[in-house]
Design a protein around this motif. Sequence first.
Motif, PDB file in Angstrom:
ATOM      1  N   SER B  69       0.837  -1.209   0.000  1.00  0.00           N
ATOM      2  CA  SER B  69       0.000   0.000   0.000  1.00  0.00           C
ATOM      3  C   SER B  69       0.864   1.247   0.000  1.00  0.00           C
ATOM      4  N   GLN B 107      -7.661   0.296  -0.329  1.00  0.00           N
ATOM      5  CA  GLN B 107      -7.932  -0.939   0.401  1.00  0.00           C
ATOM      6  C   GLN B 107      -9.203  -0.809   1.241  1.00  0.00           C
ATOM      7  N   ASP B 181      -5.780  -1.245  -4.801  1.00  0.00           N
ATOM      8  CA  ASP B 181      -5.210  -1.853  -3.606  1.00  0.00           C
ATOM      9  C   ASP B 181      -6.149  -2.928  -3.079  1.00  0.00           C
ATOM     10  N   GLU B 182      -5.829  -4.175  -3.355  1.00  0.00           N
ATOM     11  CA  GLU B 182      -6.669  -5.316  -2.960  1.00  0.00           C
ATOM     12  C   GLU B 182      -8.140  -5.019  -3.196  1.00  0.00           C
TER      13      GLU B 182
END
Lengths: 253, 278
Positions: B69, B107, B181-182
């Motif tokens: 991240s 995220q 991010d994910e």
Amino acid sequence: MRKIRSERAVSILLGITGIGLFLALWETIGQFRLLGLSWPPITDVLAFLQDPSRWPLFSRALGATLEALVLGYIIGLFAGVLTAMAAYLLPPFKPGLDRTSAFIHAVPSIALAPLLIIFLGRNSTPSALAALSTFFVLYVATSSGLASTERQWDDLLRVLGASRLVRFRRLNFPAALPTIASGMRLAAPASLIGVIVGEWFGAPRGIGVLIINAMQNFQIPLLWSAVLLTVLVSLMLFGALGFFHTLMAERFR
Amino acid sequence: MKKMRGRLSTVHPVPSVGPQAPTAISVSEVTKKFRLDDGRELTALEGMSLELTTGSFVALLGPSGCGKSTILRLVASLEVPSKGVVAINGQPPAELAASHRLGVAFQDHALLPWLDVRANVELPFRVAGQAVDRRRVQDLIDLVGLAGFESARPKQLSGGMRQRVAIARALVLQPEVLLLDEPFGALDAVTRRQMNIELQRIWSERRITTLLVTHAVDEALFLADRVIVMSGRPGRVVRTLDVPFARPRQPDVMRSSEFHRLSDELTDALDSPSGSLG
Ligand SMILES: Nc1ncnc2c1ncn2[C@@H]1O[C@H](COP(=O)(O)OP(=O)(O)OP(=O)(O)O)[C@@H](O)[C@H]1O
Ligand SMILES: [Mg+2]
């Protein structure tokens, strides 16, 4: 869900029981003259308030007080919120504005009232005192609401290329609304105190005038009626603004 | 779905990307240290280098806390490197964000709670001061499978639905660079697979330079041109793999033996001592 509801029922029940006990105690003290003649039973006060011949007196006083309250409250509200916004958007001025508003708050309204009477006259002093106390609460509430924006949202707006002004409009201000509404609720009773203190210093009419006159002439039931009215107005405002705060918290959180 | 597919692709012609495509994102020799509250320093990244050519899709794999991240935040100009340089098209990364050409899905999704799904997806238009393209907004909401939820507020959605709103929002302005991010972390296996297929399709139409952080090896292999495996903290590159599958990729590549072999290789790289949790 059911648990929450039953917890709420219990707390409402406890509240009602508390008020009931308080009123019963008041009545007992009054009936048996436990605190002398200056403490009448609540039933006497209510009977006094219920007499239609006195309604014009009360409604004139209440009208004047509410008018001063609404005017002062709205001026204080806008001044407080706008000043806090300016302090947020112009960081170099923030320390100065913080200190100025803390100073205004530190001066007791009792000390300020005679000065205001001289500068603004008897008619405007109640509103001015209400505005000053509202100003401070709203300044603090708005400042802390604006400062506590969550970092993830700030990051998002930065990544989207938002300028400080756009971030303010799209993020900081809406995120601060629940805190501002909470300040609005807290400011209402303080504002009412400001009006009443202002009226003591010689406004032509109002609940505060009623209280002072009743006290000086030892009109005990009138004095207590005026106090009771003040408490009722204060509670009603607090309740209504509490509802408004709940709505805002629901909408903006 | 079909109709929409046509719409999205006719509006944006596919740019052709040659083998000598220029560098879009370069992270060179970047070290990132954070100062903790107790005064200690934490080195999140050390000597990290990474290069994305224009129109390429790179996936970052690595153990939790290795600085994935942080890399995305550096590229998004939300952090500044302690050492080294980050550049996008040779410029400081802040310029891309300032000109509204960066799309990011964080995220933690970061939806604004007082806006409904549609308004959250429209937000980038409003921030950029552009007229809202309602059809594009609706197309993207349909695409991430949230048709019918346009007026729902974020707190009424599941975690996976919120992530999907965040992806629609990241894509809505046709960004030049996309950072994810994910993005599918909270989704079930089936929805995740569908989202992978959709993302692959959108991406093939308009090759946006994309940096994806993920924990799922098969997701990285299916979507990316190149997979980078990072070590535990401080994060460094331990393995780089160029993915050989031709595009557009069909879901059944995931069943090929080549896919399984590469997937095992990447899993081994993640498990190796230098790649394990440090
Ligand atoms: N603002 C910060 N202040 C202090 N430490 C930070 C900060 N941001 C990240 N870190 C630290 O840097 C390291 C890398 O964090 P990062 O979020 O990049 O990890 P990650 O690879 O994305 O992990 P995950 O897969 O769990 O999301 C972590 O040890 C984290 O504690
Ligand atoms: Mg992370």
